[in-house]
Scaffold this motif. Structure first.
Motif, short mmCIF file in Angstrom:
data_model
loop_
_atom_site.label_atom_id
_atom_site.label_comp_id
_atom_site.label_asym_id
_atom_site.label_seq_id
_atom_site.Cartn_x
_atom_site.Cartn_y
_atom_site.Cartn_z
N MET A 49 -8.16 92.58 43.68
CA MET A 49 -6.92 93.12 43.17
C MET A 49 -6.97 94.43 42.86
SD MET A 49 -5.81 89.87 40.96
CE MET A 49 -3.83 90.19 41.03
N ILE A 50 -8.21 94.85 41.95
CA ILE A 50 -8.21 96.33 41.59
C ILE A 50 -8.12 97.39 42.43
CG2 ILE A 50 -9.54 97.80 40.02
CD1 ILE A 50 -10.38 95.22 38.94
N ASP A 54 1.20 105.52 45.71
CA ASP A 54 2.44 106.11 44.51
C ASP A 54 2.80 107.03 44.67
OD1 ASP A 54 3.48 103.87 45.58
OD2 ASP A 54 3.29 103.04 43.77
N HIS A 90 -5.16 101.24 33.47
CA HIS A 90 -4.75 98.81 34.12
C HIS A 90 -5.60 98.03 34.13
CE1 HIS A 90 -2.27 101.45 37.69
NE2 HIS A 90 -1.22 100.72 37.22
N MET A 106 -2.53 101.08 46.68
CA MET A 106 -1.02 101.09 46.29
C MET A 106 -0.86 101.96 45.74
SD MET A 106 0.45 96.64 46.54
CE MET A 106 -1.23 96.56 45.10
N PHE A 107 -1.44 102.34 44.58
CA PHE A 107 -0.98 103.51 43.41
C PHE A 107 -1.33 104.41 44.24
CE2 PHE A 107 -2.13 105.96 39.77
CZ PHE A 107 -0.94 105.34 38.85
N GLN A 137 -0.54 97.86 32.29
CA GLN A 137 -0.31 99.42 32.24
C GLN A 137 0.03 100.35 31.56
OE1 GLN A 137 1.68 99.69 35.96
NE2 GLN A 137 2.00 102.16 35.34
N ILE A 146 -1.81 91.58 33.21
CA ILE A 146 -2.05 93.12 33.92
C ILE A 146 -1.46 93.65 33.15
CG2 ILE A 146 -2.20 94.62 35.98
CD1 ILE A 146 -2.36 92.40 38.30
N ASN A 169 7.19 89.72 34.91
CA ASN A 169 6.80 91.59 34.54
C ASN A 169 7.74 91.97 33.18
OD1 ASN A 169 5.76 94.26 34.47
ND2 ASN A 169 6.96 94.42 36.60
N PHE A 185 -7.36 94.57 33.71
CA PHE A 185 -6.68 93.32 34.48
C PHE A 185 -7.38 92.15 33.56
CE2 PHE A 185 -6.22 96.35 37.65
CZ PHE A 185 -5.22 95.36 38.42
N GLU A 233 -4.74 97.48 43.61
CA GLU A 233 -3.68 98.30 42.66
C GLU A 233 -4.42 99.64 43.15
OE1 GLU A 233 -1.20 99.21 39.76
OE2 GLU A 233 -1.38 97.27 41.05
N SER A 234 -5.50 100.26 43.21
CA SER A 234 -6.00 101.36 43.56
C SER A 234 -5.17 102.13 44.88
CB SER A 234 -7.41 101.65 43.73
OG SER A 234 -7.96 100.88 44.63
#
Length: 117
Positions: free
Chosen positions: A57-58, A68, A42, A64-65, A28, A26, A4, A44, A61-62
């Motif tokens: 994966m998208i 958050d 984001h 989890m986002f 961001q 990825i 990262n 990818f 990610e959405s």
């Protein structure tokens, strides 16, 4: 193993190198739109045959986002938060992030009291 790279306060580059799938990148970006409103994008990148995996994966990610965002919208700023050993990265991140501010930057309290910035 993912690596990262945080380029600045608004750009993150995540590199994924896998044996089975090859390289996945990825990106961001976070752009302030107005006080307390940000646009997050984001992107990818992977080889074309990985399209179905990228869709998964998208989606992940959405999910989890969005979880958050709920936390971010209800957070409370603490100048010196009590941290456990596992949260040591927070202190390091705050120190790193402080380089983008000067003594003339608005403080959190000033910005919070007057949202006309």
């Amino acid at each position: 193993m993912p690596t990262n790279t945080i380029i600045g306060p608004s750009f993150v580059h995540l590199h994924l190198k896998t044996f089975a799938f090859g390289h996945i990148e990825i990106l961001q970006t976070v752009t302030p739109m107005e006080p307390l409103v940000q646009k997050v994008v984001h992107r990818f990148y992977a080889r074309k045959p990985l399209g179905p995996l990228m869709k998964l994966m998208i989606f992940a990610e959405s999910v989890m986002f969005e979880r958050d965002v709920i936390m971010w919208n209800n957070k409370i700023f603490r100048n010196n938060p009590k941290l456990v050993k596992e949260d040591s990265a927070i202190k390091k991140f705050r120190h790193w992030y402080s380089q983008f501010f000067t003594k003339n930057s608005k403080s959190f309290i000033d910005a919070h009291e007057n949202l006309d910035w």
